[in-house]
Design a protein around this motif. Sequence first.
Motif, PDB file in Angstrom:
ATOM      1  N   HIS A 183       0.075  53.057  46.611  1.00 32.57           N
ATOM      2  CA  HIS A 183      -0.299  52.934  47.817  1.00 32.57           C
ATOM      3  C   HIS A 183      -0.407  51.438  48.240  1.00 32.57           C
ATOM      4  CE1 HIS A 183      -2.980  53.478  51.205  1.00 32.57           C
ATOM      5  NE2 HIS A 183      -2.858  54.899  51.126  1.00 32.57           N
ATOM      6  N   GLY A 184       0.111  51.179  49.703  1.00 32.81           N
ATOM      7  CA  GLY A 184       0.346  50.245  50.143  1.00 32.81           C
ATOM      8  C   GLY A 184      -0.754  49.325  50.870  1.00 32.81           C
ATOM      9  N   ARG A 185      -1.779  50.170  50.552  1.00 34.34           N
ATOM     10  CA  ARG A 185      -3.114  49.214  51.108  1.00 34.34           C
ATOM     11  C   ARG A 185      -4.140  49.137  50.024  1.00 34.34           C
ATOM     12  NH1 ARG A 185      -2.160  52.769  55.672  1.00 34.34           N
ATOM     13  NH2 ARG A 185      -3.282  54.262  54.669  1.00 34.34           N
ATOM     14  N   THR A 186      -4.728  47.712  50.201  1.00 37.29           N
ATOM     15  CA  THR A 186      -5.888  47.507  48.960  1.00 37.29           C
ATOM     16  C   THR A 186      -7.088  48.496  49.338  1.00 37.29           C
ATOM     17  OG1 THR A 186      -6.899  46.010  50.519  1.00 37.29           O
ATOM     18  CG2 THR A 186      -5.194  45.137  49.222  1.00 37.29           C
ATOM     19  N   MET A 187      -8.082  48.548  48.340  1.00 41.15           N
ATOM     20  CA  MET A 187      -9.198  49.396  48.463  1.00 41.15           C
ATOM     21  C   MET A 187      -9.820  49.080  49.650  1.00 41.15           C
ATOM     22  SD  MET A 187      -9.205  51.786  46.140  1.00 41.15           S
ATOM     23  CE  MET A 187     -11.137  52.150  46.057  1.00 41.15           C
ATOM     24  N   ARG A 188      -9.804  47.673  50.117  1.00 38.48           N
ATOM     25  CA  ARG A 188     -10.932  47.420  51.218  1.00 38.48           C
ATOM     26  C   ARG A 188     -10.326  47.425  52.434  1.00 38.48           C
ATOM     27  NH1 ARG A 188     -11.013  43.994  47.290  1.00 38.48           N
ATOM     28  NH2 ARG A 188      -9.433  42.538  48.084  1.00 38.48           N
ATOM     29  N   MET A 189      -8.839  47.816  52.496  1.00 38.67           N
ATOM     30  CA  MET A 189      -8.312  48.042  53.736  1.00 38.67           C
ATOM     31  C   MET A 189      -8.542  49.368  54.466  1.00 38.67           C
ATOM     32  SD  MET A 189      -4.643  46.274  53.115  1.00 38.67           S
ATOM     33  CE  MET A 189      -3.802  46.415  54.727  1.00 38.67           C
ATOM     34  N   LYS A 190      -8.548  49.314  55.713  1.00 42.12           N
ATOM     35  CA  LYS A 190      -8.798  50.707  56.484  1.00 42.12           C
ATOM     36  C   LYS A 190      -7.472  51.414  56.687  1.00 42.12           C
ATOM     37  CE  LYS A 190     -12.878  48.898  59.063  1.00 42.12           C
ATOM     38  NZ  LYS A 190     -13.281  48.514  60.421  1.00 42.12           N
ATOM     39  N   SER A 191      -7.834  52.806  56.834  1.00 37.43           N
ATOM     40  CA  SER A 191      -6.304  53.408  57.016  1.00 37.43           C
ATOM     41  C   SER A 191      -5.707  53.138  58.251  1.00 37.43           C
ATOM     42  CB  SER A 191      -6.787  55.093  56.664  1.00 37.43           C
ATOM     43  OG  SER A 191      -7.342  55.417  57.835  1.00 37.43           O
ATOM     44  N   SER A 192      -6.495  52.730  59.405  1.00 34.24           N
ATOM     45  CA  SER A 192      -5.639  52.324  60.529  1.00 34.24           C
ATOM     46  C   SER A 192      -4.937  51.018  60.383  1.00 34.24           C
ATOM     47  CB  SER A 192      -6.606  52.102  61.472  1.00 34.24           C
ATOM     48  OG  SER A 192      -7.580  51.212  61.065  1.00 34.24           O
ATOM     49  N   GLU A 193      -5.056  50.319  59.298  1.00 31.61           N
ATOM     50  CA  GLU A 193      -4.069  49.067  59.143  1.00 31.61           C
ATOM     51  C   GLU A 193      -2.920  49.121  58.448  1.00 31.61           C
ATOM     52  OE1 GLU A 193      -6.440  45.488  57.348  1.00 31.61           O
ATOM     53  OE2 GLU A 193      -8.273  47.129  57.147  1.00 31.61           O
ATOM     54  N   PRO A 194      -1.939  48.431  58.746  1.00 29.28           N
ATOM     55  CA  PRO A 194      -0.655  48.885  58.266  1.00 29.28           C
ATOM     56  C   PRO A 194      -0.504  48.314  56.823  1.00 29.28           C
ATOM     57  CG  PRO A 194      -0.598  46.726  59.473  1.00 29.28           C
ATOM     58  CD  PRO A 194      -2.032  47.394  59.601  1.00 29.28           C
ATOM     59  N   PRO A 195       0.311  49.218  56.182  1.00 28.90           N
ATOM     60  CA  PRO A 195       0.619  48.988  54.604  1.00 28.90           C
ATOM     61  C   PRO A 195       1.114  47.693  54.514  1.00 28.90           C
ATOM     62  CG  PRO A 195       1.915  50.573  55.099  1.00 28.90           C
ATOM     63  CD  PRO A 195       1.254  50.463  56.604  1.00 28.90           C
ATOM     64  N   LEU A 196       0.851  47.008  53.346  1.00 29.14           N
ATOM     65  CA  LEU A 196       1.417  45.680  52.940  1.00 29.14           C
ATOM     66  C   LEU A 196       2.922  46.085  52.438  1.00 29.14           C
ATOM     67  CD1 LEU A 196      -1.701  44.392  51.111  1.00 29.14           C
ATOM     68  CD2 LEU A 196      -0.681  43.823  53.475  1.00 29.14           C
ATOM     69  N   LEU A 197       3.680  46.111  53.082  1.00 27.87           N
ATOM     70  CA  LEU A 197       5.290  46.772  52.790  1.00 27.87           C
ATOM     71  C   LEU A 197       5.878  45.356  51.886  1.00 27.87           C
ATOM     72  CD1 LEU A 197       6.845  48.292  55.807  1.00 27.87           C
ATOM     73  CD2 LEU A 197       5.736  49.371  54.102  1.00 27.87           C
ATOM     74  N   ASP A 198       5.528  44.398  52.160  1.00 22.01           N
ATOM     75  CA  ASP A 198       5.978  43.053  51.307  1.00 22.01           C
ATOM     76  C   ASP A 198       5.571  43.423  49.888  1.00 22.01           C
ATOM     77  OD1 ASP A 198       7.553  42.154  53.334  1.00 22.01           O
ATOM     78  OD2 ASP A 198       5.925  40.782  53.810  1.00 22.01           O
ATOM     79  N   HIS A 199       4.502  43.604  49.816  1.00 21.67           N
ATOM     80  CA  HIS A 199       3.770  43.876  48.278  1.00 21.67           C
ATOM     81  C   HIS A 199       4.621  44.955  47.524  1.00 21.67           C
ATOM     82  CE1 HIS A 199       0.761  41.123  49.409  1.00 21.67           C
ATOM     83  NE2 HIS A 199      -0.329  41.688  48.497  1.00 21.67           N
ATOM     84  N   LEU A 200       4.787  46.268  48.440  1.00 22.28           N
ATOM     85  CA  LEU A 200       5.387  47.396  47.944  1.00 22.28           C
ATOM     86  C   LEU A 200       6.909  46.988  47.398  1.00 22.28           C
ATOM     87  CD1 LEU A 200       4.246  50.175  50.357  1.00 22.28           C
ATOM     88  CD2 LEU A 200       3.482  49.737  48.173  1.00 22.28           C
ATOM     89  N   THR A 201       7.549  46.211  48.306  1.00 27.97           N
ATOM     90  CA  THR A 201       9.020  45.656  47.849  1.00 27.97           C
ATOM     91  C   THR A 201       8.853  44.803  46.601  1.00 27.97           C
ATOM     92  OG1 THR A 201       9.442  45.420  50.496  1.00 27.97           O
ATOM     93  CG2 THR A 201      10.924  44.170  48.778  1.00 27.97           C
ATOM     94  N   GLN A 202       7.887  44.043  46.580  1.00 30.10           N
ATOM     95  CA  GLN A 202       7.880  43.236  45.249  1.00 30.10           C
ATOM     96  C   GLN A 202       7.515  44.047  43.979  1.00 30.10           C
ATOM     97  OE1 GLN A 202       5.367  39.370  45.437  1.00 30.10           O
ATOM     98  NE2 GLN A 202       5.457  39.621  47.585  1.00 30.10           N
ATOM     99  N   VAL A 203       6.595  45.211  44.318  1.00 29.82           N
ATOM    100  CA  VAL A 203       6.432  45.949  43.123  1.00 29.82           C
ATOM    101  C   VAL A 203       7.739  46.543  42.654  1.00 29.82           C
ATOM    102  CG1 VAL A 203       5.423  48.025  42.451  1.00 29.82           C
ATOM    103  CG2 VAL A 203       3.901  46.268  43.448  1.00 29.82           C
ATOM    104  N   LYS A 204       8.591  47.203  43.626  1.00 30.76           N
ATOM    105  CA  LYS A 204       9.757  47.824  43.365  1.00 30.76           C
ATOM    106  C   LYS A 204      10.750  47.022  42.673  1.00 30.76           C
ATOM    107  CE  LYS A 204      13.226  50.305  43.033  1.00 30.76           C
ATOM    108  NZ  LYS A 204      13.455  50.863  41.932  1.00 30.76           N
ATOM    109  N   GLN A 205      10.643  45.765  43.006  1.00 34.24           N
ATOM    110  CA  GLN A 205      11.705  44.928  42.323  1.00 34.24           C
ATOM    111  C   GLN A 205      11.294  44.345  40.907  1.00 34.24           C
ATOM    112  OE1 GLN A 205      11.825  41.631  45.508  1.00 34.24           O
ATOM    113  NE2 GLN A 205      13.274  42.617  46.657  1.00 34.24           N
ATOM    114  N   SER A 206      10.222  44.699  40.883  1.00 35.25           N
ATOM    115  CA  SER A 206       9.484  44.269  39.369  1.00 35.25           C
ATOM    116  C   SER A 206       9.772  45.132  38.288  1.00 35.25           C
ATOM    117  CB  SER A 206       8.297  43.361  39.508  1.00 35.25           C
ATOM    118  OG  SER A 206       7.114  44.561  39.810  1.00 35.25           O
ATOM    119  N   CYS A 207       9.906  46.599  38.737  1.00 35.36           N
ATOM    120  CA  CYS A 207       9.749  47.713  37.969  1.00 35.36           C
ATOM    121  C   CYS A 207      11.055  48.016  37.433  1.00 35.36           C
ATOM    122  CB  CYS A 207       8.893  48.765  38.770  1.00 35.36           C
ATOM    123  SG  CYS A 207       7.357  48.406  38.970  1.00 35.36           S
ATOM    124  N   ARG A 208      11.267  48.689  36.560  1.00 33.99           N
ATOM    125  CA  ARG A 208      12.328  49.485  35.896  1.00 33.99           C
ATOM    126  C   ARG A 208      12.457  50.729  36.103  1.00 33.99           C
ATOM    127  NH1 ARG A 208      11.051  45.846  31.950  1.00 33.99           N
ATOM    128  NH2 ARG A 208      10.255  47.502  30.731  1.00 33.99           N
TER     129      ARG A 208
END
Length: 140
Positions: free
Chosen positions: A44-69
Amino acid sequence: MVKTAKRRSSCPISIKIRVEDDIRETVELCRRAEMSGVSWIAVHGRTMRMKSSEPPLLDHLTQVKQSCRVPVIVNGTISSPSDIGKTYEKTGCDGIMSARAVLGNPAIFKGYEQVPQECLEDFVNISLLVGTCYVGAVVG
């Protein structure tokens, strides 16, 4: 937990997590999950503290994808077919997951901006045939 589940089941084992503010923590968790034998990871692209109205952290998701096999399925603020395309392009993910949007539009992954009439008719006909637990519920 993943290792135990893998030992006790022949089914693929997955996990669903949220990103952390510090992306290194998220990446490390994913690496440990991979070493434990997880088959795919939903993030999920938002932290536990983020509200559902806030945009997801797409850069974080990109980094996760790049680091996983293993395949990475991303989630967070998918509310239209264009969101699906943008998220896929930006993150390079292996799949997209949606919750709220699918409740209001189960045809979103087919590219429909709104629920097609045929889909509504099918739902009503199937519900009349087999019943539903959504009597009295309003979705939309």
